[in-house]
Design an enzyme around this catalytic site. Structure first.
Site, PDB file in Angstrom:
ATOM      1  N   TYR A   1     -11.345   0.010   1.974  1.00 55.68           N
ATOM      2  CA  TYR A   1     -11.746   1.308   1.462  1.00 55.68           C
ATOM      3  C   TYR A   1     -11.978   2.203   2.848  1.00 55.68           C
ATOM      4  O   TYR A   1     -12.514   1.765   3.875  1.00 55.68           O
ATOM      5  CB  TYR A   1     -12.979   1.133   0.537  1.00 55.68           C
ATOM      6  CG  TYR A   1     -12.563   0.330  -0.505  1.00 55.68           C
ATOM      7  CD1 TYR A   1     -12.447  -1.059  -0.846  1.00 55.68           C
ATOM      8  CD2 TYR A   1     -12.625   1.182  -1.779  1.00 55.68           C
ATOM      9  CE1 TYR A   1     -12.011  -1.406  -1.803  1.00 55.68           C
ATOM     10  CE2 TYR A   1     -12.422   0.754  -3.213  1.00 55.68           C
ATOM     11  CZ  TYR A   1     -12.077  -0.522  -3.197  1.00 55.68           C
ATOM     12  OH  TYR A   1     -11.829  -1.309  -4.425  1.00 55.68           O
ATOM     13  N   GLU A   2     -11.882   3.492   2.559  1.00 53.13           N
ATOM     14  CA  GLU A   2     -12.015   4.347   3.807  1.00 53.13           C
ATOM     15  C   GLU A   2     -13.443   4.552   4.251  1.00 53.13           C
ATOM     16  O   GLU A   2     -13.667   4.994   5.394  1.00 53.13           O
ATOM     17  CB  GLU A   2     -11.508   5.825   3.417  1.00 53.13           C
ATOM     18  CG  GLU A   2     -12.494   6.474   2.221  1.00 53.13           C
ATOM     19  CD  GLU A   2     -11.864   7.775   1.732  1.00 53.13           C
ATOM     20  OE1 GLU A   2     -10.589   7.802   1.923  1.00 53.13           O
ATOM     21  OE2 GLU A   2     -12.558   8.605   1.371  1.00 53.13           O
ATOM     22  N   SER A   3     -14.412   3.960   3.610  1.00 51.70           N
ATOM     23  CA  SER A   3     -15.915   3.588   4.117  1.00 51.70           C
ATOM     24  C   SER A   3     -15.843   2.610   5.357  1.00 51.70           C
ATOM     25  O   SER A   3     -17.074   2.446   5.981  1.00 51.70           O
ATOM     26  CB  SER A   3     -16.881   3.281   3.170  1.00 51.70           C
ATOM     27  OG  SER A   3     -16.227   2.269   2.301  1.00 51.70           O
TER      28      SER A   3
END
Lengths: 255, 286
Positions: A50-52
């Site tokens: 995930y882009e986090s």
């Protein structure tokens, strides 16, 4: 009438497109449900990012936001946001990007920025986030979206994330590294790009859906595969696992 | 105890000026709500607000009229929908129209890296063919790689006047430590002229051995304030979970202008500090 919903059909069909062992960049919402269902069934070794910055994450419940604590706690490791975009996406270490969006057109360009004119929008949408880099740098992208005339348009109002632009070889000629959208999975069927023109056509139709229904919900003159397939019905096993996942998620987010 | 450890009221009053470029960063995790509320109470004006994901805190600041300009890459309520105060400003000019400068996540995170590195710009690939690049020629320009000839997008570095972050801990000397989803906080802090930090707690010293944790050393930090719960309703790993229910409630509160102002009055502008805000929320919502 089958005892599953159109959304369940879509999610399970999308999950089936993810192969075991793939490194997959996951968007929030529908893509996240499909990717986690794949991980809980036929693709236990799929790596979800995930882009986090959460790498190889295995959430027990679906995250509400892309940076939920659940994603960090179940990740093999967590890196910074610049690293995830530079070392992973831009450097080509992601096999598949799983995206959604508000609007998509016949060449697979995605709009998540504005409906109407950019400077005087009818509807202001959240914006790009990580999507442009996912669409351009992942080796391929898979799109999952609910079918409707508003969402499936001839030409998007704004190209937030590139598909095949105006079709043909334009994407390749611009030097965009990733191959582009390989498939669009909807609640009515599966769309694939024509190898030459790159215009999306109906490759497969879900059970109990008619071609007219798909056409009515598509904003361009949708071409139909000569040998149109019927998408296999979801198995009881996949339905059970998806419903459990959704139930756990609803419970976790209610308090 | 370091003399940089001061009350939040003083940190904001001394170090944030009207018209500053301010970045309050935190990617879903560790969002500096307490500092944002204090900026609202002190009625700072004409701010340029920079943040990858504006979230509820910028929705509140924009709705209260503190912003002249918003620099962002994803402006929604994660998993819920729109930021209604942001949309009301863009679509209807209420309370006033803010200027928008829109990027992608990769661009902003890279622009902070350039700022932190003392470089004037950064390069990236992802903008090729997009309308974001076409719409914004003043900050997305095209250059040719001097070695390979590849065409790449160049965008300017970010160097905010002040970066504000929330972290789990500071030690008595003023070193700051954060962990979990670390987002772009280190880069945003290292790119800024001043760094204001709120922390969950001040500890005597960090545990030995954890030498890879994200640390901002005391000599770079401008001010530190201890504000337990200072990133609620977002979360602080190891301290408390995200209040997803409040994020959903915000959708209703923020849709209506009057209801928004009533909520801001009750819970932000007419309370002394963030602790009172948290107590009041708890009393009124069980």
């Amino acid at each position: 009438m089958a005892d599953y919903t159109k959304d369940e059909m879509m999610t399970i069909t999308a999950a089936n497109k993810l192969k075991d062992g793939m490194v997959c960049f996951v968007g929030i919402g529908l893509p996240s449900a499909a990717c986690n269902l794949a991980r809980l069934t036929h693709a236990p070794n799929a790596v979800l990012i995930y882009e986090s910055g959460t790498i190889e994450t295995k959430p027990d419940v679906l995250p509400l936001s892309i940076g939920d604590g659940e994603l960090a706690e179940t990740a093999s490791h967590v890196i910074s946001v610049p690293e995830v975009f530079k070392y992973w996406l831009q450097a080509g270490k992601v096999d598949a990007g799983f995206l959604g969006g508000a609007q998509i057109d016949k060449f697979g360009n995605i709009n998540s920025t504005v409906i109407g004119d950019y400077n005087n929008p009818k509807v202001r949408l959240p914006g790009a986030g990580g999507a442009p880099e996912i669409a351009s740098n992942a080796k391929q992208t898979l799109v999952v979206m609910r079918h409707s005339k508003r969402a499936f348009v001839d030409k998007v109002d704004f190209i937030t994330s590139t598909g095949y632009l105006n079709g043909g070889s334009e994407r390749e000629e611009l030097g965009i590294k990733g191959e582009g959208p390989a498939v669009i999975i909807t609640d009515l069927g599966i769309l694939k790009p024509d190898p030459e023109t790159k215009e999306f056509y109906l490759e497969s139709i879900h059970p109990d859906v008619t071609v007219d229904e798909v056409r009515e919900n598509t904003g361009w003159e949708l071409k139909i595969a000569e040998e149109l397939e019927t998408t296999p019905e979801p198995s009881a096993e996949y339905l059970g696992i998806l419903r459990d996942l959704n139930e756990r998620t609803a419970l976790a987010h209610s308090g | 105890m370091s003399d940089k450890i001061i009350p939040l009221e003083k940190a904001i009053a001394d170090h944030i000026q009207d018209r500053d470029e301010v970045a309050l960063e935190g990617f879903t995790h560790l969002i500096p709500f307490a500092a944002g509320h204090e900026i609202i109470r002190q009625q700072k004006k004409d701010l340029t607000l920079i943040r990858m994901t504006p979230d509820l805190i910028y929705d509140q600041m924009i709705g209260m009229g503190m912003a002249k300009k918003l620099v962002f890459s994803w402006g929604g309520n994660p998993g819920v929908g729109s930021l209604h105060r942001l949309r009301d400003s863009i679509e209807n000019g209420f309370p006033h129209t803010i200027e928008i400068e829109e990027h992608s996540h990769a661009d902003i995170s890279s622009a902070y890296v350039a700022g932190a590195s003392g470089l004037p710009f950064t390069v990236l690939r992802g903008y090729t063919g997009t309308d974001l690049a076409k719409q914004n020629p003043e900050y997305v320009k095209w250059i040719e790689c001097p070695f390979t000839g590849e065409k790449l997008a160049a965008t300017p570095a970010f160097t905010p006047n002040v970066t504000v972050i929330h972290a789990q801990q500071a030690d008595r000397k003023g070193n700051v430590k954060l962990w979990g989803i670390i987002g772009v906080q280190k880069e945003a802090a290292m790119a800024a002229k001043k760094i204001i930090v709120t922390v969950e707690e001040i500890v005597d010293s960090f545990e030995d051995g954890d030498v890879n944790a994200t640390i901002i050393p005391h000599w770079l930090v401008t001010a530190i304030s201890e504000v337990p719960g200072g990133s609620k309703p977002s979360y602080a790993m190891g301290y408390y979970k995200r209040n997803n229910e409040f994020y959903k409630q915000w959708d209703e509160i923020s849709q209506d202008r009057d209801r928004f102002h009533e909520w801001m009055d009750t819970y932000v502008t007419k309370v002394e500090n963030f602790n009172e805000h948290l107590q009041k929320l708890e009393v009124n919502n069980g």
